[in-house]
Design an enzyme around this catalytic site. Structure first.
Site, PDB file in Angstrom:
ATOM      1  N   ASN A 185      20.556 -18.022 104.174  1.00  0.00           N
ATOM      2  CA  ASN A 185      20.867 -16.594 104.063  1.00  0.00           C
ATOM      3  C   ASN A 185      20.740 -16.155 102.613  1.00  0.00           C
ATOM      4  OD1 ASN A 185      21.904 -13.993 104.680  1.00  0.00           O
ATOM      5  ND2 ASN A 185      23.962 -14.649 104.106  1.00  0.00           N
ATOM      6  N   HIS A 230      21.961 -13.494  99.792  1.00  0.00           N
ATOM      7  CA  HIS A 230      23.146 -12.655  99.606  1.00  0.00           C
ATOM      8  C   HIS A 230      23.084 -11.960  98.247  1.00  0.00           C
ATOM      9  CE1 HIS A 230      27.182 -11.236 100.226  1.00  0.00           C
ATOM     10  NE2 HIS A 230      27.460 -11.603  98.994  1.00  0.00           N
ATOM     11  N   SER A 232      22.246 -14.957  95.564  1.00  0.00           N
ATOM     12  CA  SER A 232      22.397 -16.353  95.991  1.00  0.00           C
ATOM     13  C   SER A 232      21.617 -16.599  97.266  1.00  0.00           C
ATOM     14  CB  SER A 232      23.874 -16.672  96.295  1.00  0.00           C
ATOM     15  OG  SER A 232      24.717 -16.291  95.226  1.00  0.00           O
ATOM     16  N   ASP A 234      29.565 -16.444 104.215  1.00  0.00           N
ATOM     17  CA  ASP A 234      28.964 -16.695 102.891  1.00  0.00           C
ATOM     18  C   ASP A 234      29.655 -17.830 102.146  1.00  0.00           C
ATOM     19  OD1 ASP A 234      27.138 -14.616 103.361  1.00  0.00           O
ATOM     20  OD2 ASP A 234      28.550 -13.125 102.618  1.00  0.00           O
TER      21      ASP A 234
HETATM   22  C1  GAR Z   1      19.541  -7.841 100.750  1.00  0.00           C
HETATM   23  O1  GAR Z   1      20.012  -7.529  99.479  1.00  0.00           O
HETATM   24  C2  GAR Z   1      20.349  -8.959 101.361  1.00  0.00           C
HETATM   25  O2  GAR Z   1      20.801  -9.888 100.440  1.00  0.00           O
HETATM   26  C3  GAR Z   1      21.500  -8.204 101.948  1.00  0.00           C
HETATM   27  O3  GAR Z   1      20.901  -7.107 102.545  1.00  0.00           O
HETATM   28  C4  GAR Z   1      19.795  -6.692 101.740  1.00  0.00           C
HETATM   29  C5  GAR Z   1      18.619  -6.425 102.638  1.00  0.00           C
HETATM   30  O4  GAR Z   1      17.674  -5.665 101.986  1.00  0.00           O
HETATM   31  N1  GAR Z   1      22.233  -9.034 102.858  1.00  0.00           N
HETATM   32  C6  GAR Z   1      23.559  -9.054 102.926  1.00  0.00           C
HETATM   33  O5  GAR Z   1      24.270  -8.294 102.297  1.00  0.00           O
HETATM   34  C7  GAR Z   1      24.141 -10.069 103.876  1.00  0.00           C
HETATM   35  N2  GAR Z   1      25.539 -10.192 103.678  1.00  0.00           N
HETATM   36  P1  GAR Z   1      16.237  -5.417 102.635  1.00  0.00           P
HETATM   37  O6  GAR Z   1      16.459  -5.047 104.093  1.00  0.00           O
HETATM   38  O7  GAR Z   1      15.662  -4.290 101.846  1.00  0.00           O
HETATM   39  O8  GAR Z   1      15.464  -6.702 102.481  1.00  0.00           O
END
Ligand code: GAR
Length: 197
Positions: free
Chosen positions: A106, A108, A135, A144
């Site tokens: 994942n 994060h 991360s 997480d």
């Molecule tokens: C990313 O920053 C990812 O790390 C986060 O969502 C965003 C997706 O962006 N995920 C989380 O927060 C999971 N807890 P994207 O759809 O533009 O790739």
């Protein structure tokens, strides 16, 4: 060639960057399918490249467990070597985590264990920290809390909004994803040997 299945919930900008990188001839991984828990706009990045997509809508199921079973069945049908959660905003039931981990990773938008959960960027801003980061972790049964594969810091600027900070963090996330998936493919990173976080 490492077969990667990506799961998204949203716009998929990190997915798009990964798909671009994975198209390079000498990249040792390929995306075999992209799935979502809702009709996510990010699936379009895969459709544009002729990569199969699927949706297992969370809201079609009575509970998390039955949704997870259906999702796992589709994931298994693609026989991936690695499942990448890239902006996948739904907690997987433990049965799915047990079935896939440690080949379930994942990304994060914070420097874990700082700011876990669904609002890593907002929480970092609210805490007034001067640095945050990104991360890549192995998914375990916590939120997480899994072993950290790689992480990097980035500055928080005084005038940052959630959007400007998130954009800066996403640049790092993309580098981490592309680099670490390459290293998983060539066995420089062994997911089974990572230390618990
Ligand atoms: C990313 O920053 C990812 O790390 C986060 O969502 C965003 C997706 O962006 N995920 C989380 O927060 C999971 N807890 P994207 O759809 O533009 O790739």
């Amino acid at each position: 060639m490492l077969k990667v299945l990506v799961l998204v919930s949203g716009a998929g900008s990190n997915l798009r960057a990964f798909l671009e990188a994975a198209q390079a001839e000498n990249y040792p991984a390929r995306v075999v399918a992209v799935g979502a828990d809702r009709p996510a706009s990010g699936l379009e990045h895969a459709n544009e490249r002729g990569i199969p997509t699927f949706v297992v809508p969370f809201t079609d199921f009575e509970n998390r467990e039955s949704w997870g079973e259906a999702l796992l069945e589709v994931i298994r049908s693609w026989q991936p070597d690695l499942v990448l959660l890239s902006g996948f905003m739904r907690l997987l039931p433990e049965s799915v985590v047990d079935a896939l981990s440690p080949r379930l990773v994942n990304t994060h938008p914070a420097y874990l264990p700082e700011f876990p959960g669904a609002h890593g960027v907002r929480d970092a801003l609210a805490a007034g920290v001067r640095e945050s980061g990104a991360s890549l972790i192995v998914v375990d049964s916590g939120v997480d809390t899994g072993p950290i594969i790689a992480q990097e810091r980035c500055p928080v600027h005084p005038n940052d909004t959630e959007e400007t900070l998130h954009d800066r963090i996403k640049v790092i996330e993309r580098e981490l994803i592309v680099r670490c998936v390459r290293q998983i493919a060539d066995n420089t990173i062994n997911l089974r040997e990572l230390k618990p976080a």
